[in-house]
Design an enzyme around this catalytic site. Structure first.
Site, PDB file in Angstrom:
ATOM      1  N   ALA A   1     -32.144   0.631  33.545  1.00 34.73           N
ATOM      2  CA  ALA A   1     -30.755   0.901  33.930  1.00 34.73           C
ATOM      3  C   ALA A   1     -30.035  -0.451  34.088  1.00 34.73           C
ATOM      4  O   ALA A   1     -29.387  -0.723  35.104  1.00 34.73           O
ATOM      5  CB  ALA A   1     -30.668   1.741  35.204  1.00 34.73           C
TER       6      ALA A   1
ATOM      7  N   SER B   1     -28.325  -0.495  40.113  1.00 33.06           N
ATOM      8  CA  SER B   1     -28.530   0.655  39.218  1.00 33.06           C
ATOM      9  C   SER B   1     -28.169   1.945  39.934  1.00 33.06           C
ATOM     10  O   SER B   1     -27.836   2.947  39.299  1.00 33.06           O
ATOM     11  CB  SER B   1     -29.988   0.715  38.753  1.00 33.06           C
ATOM     12  OG  SER B   1     -30.315  -0.490  38.108  1.00 33.06           O
ATOM     13  N   ARG B   2     -28.248   1.943  41.272  1.00 30.44           N
ATOM     14  CA  ARG B   2     -27.953   3.164  42.033  1.00 30.44           C
ATOM     15  C   ARG B   2     -26.445   3.387  42.214  1.00 30.44           C
ATOM     16  O   ARG B   2     -26.050   4.467  42.654  1.00 30.44           O
ATOM     17  CB  ARG B   2     -28.634   3.112  43.398  1.00 30.44           C
ATOM     18  CG  ARG B   2     -30.165   3.226  43.294  1.00 30.44           C
ATOM     19  CD  ARG B   2     -30.833   3.331  44.638  1.00 30.44           C
ATOM     20  NE  ARG B   2     -32.244   3.696  44.536  1.00 30.44           N
ATOM     21  CZ  ARG B   2     -33.267   2.830  44.555  1.00 30.44           C
ATOM     22  NH1 ARG B   2     -33.025   1.534  44.663  1.00 30.44           N
ATOM     23  NH2 ARG B   2     -34.516   3.248  44.457  1.00 30.44           N
TER      24      ARG B   2
ATOM     25  N   HIS C   1     -28.579  -7.700  35.893  1.00 29.70           N
ATOM     26  CA  HIS C   1     -29.789  -7.990  35.115  1.00 29.70           C
ATOM     27  C   HIS C   1     -29.488  -9.013  34.013  1.00 29.70           C
ATOM     28  O   HIS C   1     -30.309  -9.871  33.714  1.00 29.70           O
ATOM     29  CB  HIS C   1     -30.326  -6.711  34.472  1.00 29.70           C
ATOM     30  CG  HIS C   1     -30.801  -5.687  35.449  1.00 29.70           C
ATOM     31  ND1 HIS C   1     -30.128  -4.508  35.686  1.00 29.70           N
ATOM     32  CD2 HIS C   1     -31.885  -5.655  36.271  1.00 29.70           C
ATOM     33  CE1 HIS C   1     -30.779  -3.797  36.580  1.00 29.70           C
ATOM     34  NE2 HIS C   1     -31.837  -4.459  36.971  1.00 29.70           N
TER      35      HIS C   1
END
Ligand code: PAF
Length: 277
Positions: free
Chosen positions: A29, A183-184, A34
């Site tokens: 994700a 990602s959440r 990242h």
């Protein structure tokens, strides 16, 4: 060079080059945060390996393992654009033998702050990170400061187990309005996302103060303003290396860390505060 996708440890072994290797461990994700880790890695080694593995061991029984976002094709595109050399994306069966016995214990430091809220999380996280280190054999590994206790625990593991790997902590990437990338975040509804902004606002307010009690009071006041839609898990001011709470006489760097639930989503964030200025 084309991106190599290694789906198991045999393929990974074939893909590993002879020169310095930088590893970016991820659970996929992939987002701009990242990408910044990948760029840090790129600047440090000839070969960049990104691992994508949603590690079942670091999720509690009532956590979001099954609904954790899995966006493999989009992740590969990100890696391609960022010039990653190898994506290592093993299956759970390839990572964990059914009869496995031995794992990493995070110790006392793994049972405080985030570890108190998520029992067993750091044991599972360190176990997979050590396995990734052993499989990829990187010279350098890059982790985000966003997961500050994770980063501190990995540094502790490297020191305690004499691992010959340089650990790089990369700054948290934020949205223009301050929300730390995660990602959440994609779980958040539009109203929840507005509430979630209280986290970064609270940290910014705390970071303007110079004594532990004032830092915590300033941050707490902002979180209180968010009302019941923000369910605070913890707000702590801790030593960056040990995550032990600092006392009023502490000077120098400390980490102001917060965790809260907004709707069904649990978010964490932190900032480094300079005390005793
Ligand atoms: O930060 C993460 O995404 C994970 O905790 C990590 C380091 C990839 C281990 O599963």
């Amino acid at each position: 060079m084309d991106l190599i996708v290694a789906r198991n440890r045999t393929d990974l072994l074939k893909a590993r080059g002879d020169g310095p290797v930088a590893l970016v461990p991820t659970m996929g994700a992939l987002h701009e945060g990242h990408r910044s880790l990948i760029r840090e890695a790129r600047a440090r080694a000839a070969q960049v390996v990104v691992s994508i593995f949603v590690n079942p061991l670091q999720f509690g029984p009532h956590e979001d393992f099954s609904r954790y976002p899995r966006t493999f094709d989009a992740d590969l595109e990100v890696c391609e654009v960022e010039g990653v050399d190898v994506v290592f994306a093993p299956s759970a069966e390839d990572m964990y033998a059914p009869d496995r016995q031995v794992s990493v214990r995070a110790g006392e430091m793994g049972r405080i702050v985030e570890g108190a809220a998520r029992p067993g999380h750091f044991d599972g996280m360190l176990t997979v990170v050590l396995k990734l280190f052993n499989l990829v054999r990187p010279d350098v590994a890059v982790f985000g400061q966003k997961d500050a206790q994770q980063l501190a625990m990995i540094r502790r593991m490297v020191a305690d187990l004499d691992l010959d790997i340089e650990i790089i902590g990369a700054p948290t990437v934020r949205e223009p309005d301050g929300l730390a990338l995660s990602s959440r975040n994609r779980y958040l509804s539009a109203p929840d996302r507005q509430v979630a902004l209280a986290l970064s606002r609270a940290l910014a307010a705390g970071a303007e103060r110079a004594t532990p009690s004032k830092v915590l009071a300033a941050a707490r006041a902002v979180l209180d303003e968010a009302g019941p839609a923000l369910d605070l898990d913890y707000l702590v001011l801790v030593d960056p290396a040990t995550f032990a709470e600092v006392d009023e006489s502490h000077s120098g760097a400390a980490v102001l860390a917060v965790a809260a639930r907004v709707g069904a989503t649990r978010l964490i964030d932190n900032v480094v505060v300079s005390l005793g200025r």
